[in-house]
Write an enzyme that holds these catalytic residues in place. Structure first.
Site, PDB file in Angstrom:
ATOM      1  CG  ASP A  64      -1.954  -0.402  -0.669  1.00  0.00           C
ATOM      2  OD1 ASP A  64      -1.275  -1.260  -0.057  1.00  0.00           O
ATOM      3  OD2 ASP A  64      -1.966   0.799  -0.316  1.00  0.00           O
ATOM      4  CG  HIS A  97       5.326   0.408   6.989  1.00  0.00           C
ATOM      5  ND1 HIS A  97       5.410   1.078   8.188  1.00  0.00           N
ATOM      6  CD2 HIS A  97       5.864   1.245   6.056  1.00  0.00           C
ATOM      7  CE1 HIS A  97       5.949   2.273   7.995  1.00  0.00           C
ATOM      8  NE2 HIS A  97       6.234   2.397   6.705  1.00  0.00           N
TER       9      HIS A  97
HETATM   10  C1  BDR Z   1       1.462   1.592   4.897  1.00  0.00           C
HETATM   11  O1  BDR Z   1       1.068   2.511   3.883  1.00  0.00           O
HETATM   12  C2  BDR Z   1       1.512   2.078   2.619  1.00  0.00           C
HETATM   13  O2  BDR Z   1       2.142   3.120   1.942  1.00  0.00           O
HETATM   14  C3  BDR Z   1       2.461   0.949   2.864  1.00  0.00           C
HETATM   15  O3  BDR Z   1       2.390  -0.012   1.823  1.00  0.00           O
HETATM   16  C4  BDR Z   1       2.010   0.380   4.180  1.00  0.00           C
HETATM   17  O4  BDR Z   1       0.989  -0.575   4.005  1.00  0.00           O
HETATM   18  C5  BDR Z   1       2.445   2.257   5.827  1.00  0.00           C
HETATM   19  O5  BDR Z   1       1.867   3.375   6.442  1.00  0.00           O
HETATM   20 CA    CA Z   2       0.476  -1.484   1.784  1.00  0.00          CA
END
Ligand code: BDR
Ligand code: CA
Length: 310
Positions: A13, A243
């Protein structure tokens, strides 16, 4: 492309850390990014699909992008996280319109087709809400034994959440889908907040990268400007959490992490919705949950790969 590369599908995303993850996969000589599948989450589905194609275009690679779901399976959609990732997904970088078009086959079927055509060879790496993956499992449950492995960015079994006290964003955005993924007959590797929150990069890391790799480093330096402002104001740290790129790194460097094994269940009760909890359900397979990470090693692998890959 050289043989022996690990085939990977990134379900995404995009999203600033998603962009890092996709660039890493595209530039690593150990990975073959066979496709991206898009999903709502950080941005709306149409922006996610467009952004995935923009990332392929910046990489100058013909990575097919297949469009997935625009809404969670059961719950009403949460608002997009534009305060974290910006209106168009990449901080304050304006929208860019790629030349490519998404595949005619939608993401859930496309994932199954690719896995069936490459049995035992594909690592599925979702770094967004798990809607497409749950729908792929419904479409063809046999993918559980045909995929090489599934390594997801999501949850925080021991750390708690980042959107609420209990829920991490990807799980919170479609908790029902996430629970179906954890209930399926496969071993899910979880790269959750337990480890991703430990890997924080400063703006200086990205400005250095921009000097050495102007195109991709420059893009990430500009995007992380916005992302790091959010982390400063909302989280109180001087940098951003890595992340999604860390999750892709785990596909080829699993030994940089340590793991615990427990079955996972997602809380679907309104009061703690989206919490990833250790399950007492005897029928659930154990998930492989990353609990620690070699912080310096993963950072070095990330920056070295972007720097030398382009
Ligand atoms: C996850 O949530 C999204 O905002 C980031 O891209 C990552 O995949 C972190 O909690
Ligand atoms: Ca993400």
């Amino acid at each position: 492309k050289r043989m022996n590369k690990q085939k990977i599908i990134i379900d995404t995303d995009p999203g600033i850390d998603d962009a890092m993850a996709v660039f890493f996969a595209g530039l690593s000589e150990k990975l073959d990014l066979v496709a991206m599948t898009s999903v709502f989450g950080n941005v709306t589905l149409d922006i996610a699909t467009r952004n995935a194609m923009v990332l392929a275009e910046i990489l100058n690679q013909n990575v097919p992008v297949s469009e997935g779901f625009s809404k969670p399976l059961v719950q009403r959609p949460n608002p997009v996280s534009d305060y974290v990732h910006g209106k168009e997904g990449f901080g304050d970088i304006p929208a860019r319109f790629p030349k490519a078009k998404p595949t005619s086959v939608p993401a859930d079927k496309y994932i199954c087709d690719l896995i069936n055509a490459n049995i035992g060879e594909i690592i599925l790496c979702p770094v967004g809400p798990l809607t497409n993956i749950a729908m792929a499992l419904r479409h063809d449950p046999t993918i559980t034994s045909k995929v090489k492995s599934i390594i997801i960015m999501g949850g925080g079994v021991f750390s708690g959440g980042n959107v609420t006290e209990f829920a991490e964003a990807n799980i919170w955005n479609d908790p029902h889908a996430a629970d179906e993924v954890f209930a399926a007959d496969w071993e899910v590797t979880v790269i959750g907040l337990d480890v991703t929150q430990k890997v924080v990069c400063a703006h200086s890391d990205f400005s250095k990268l921009a000097n050495k790799a102007p195109v991709i480093g420059g893009f990430l330096a500009q995007a992380t400007d916005f992302y790091i402002k959010f982390y400063k104001e909302a989280v109180g740290i001087n940098g951003c959490q890595m992340h999604d790129p860390i999750t892709v790194i785990a596909t080829i460097y699993p030994d940089l992490f340590t793991y615990e094994y427990h079955p996972i269940e997602v809380c679907l009760e309104p009061s703690r919705i989206g919490e990833t909890m250790i399950s007492k359900d005897k029928k659930r397979r154990f998930a492989k949950i990353a609990v620690d990470v070699d912080i310096d090693a993963v950072k070095k692998i990330f920056f070295d790969t972007i720097e030398t890959g382009f």
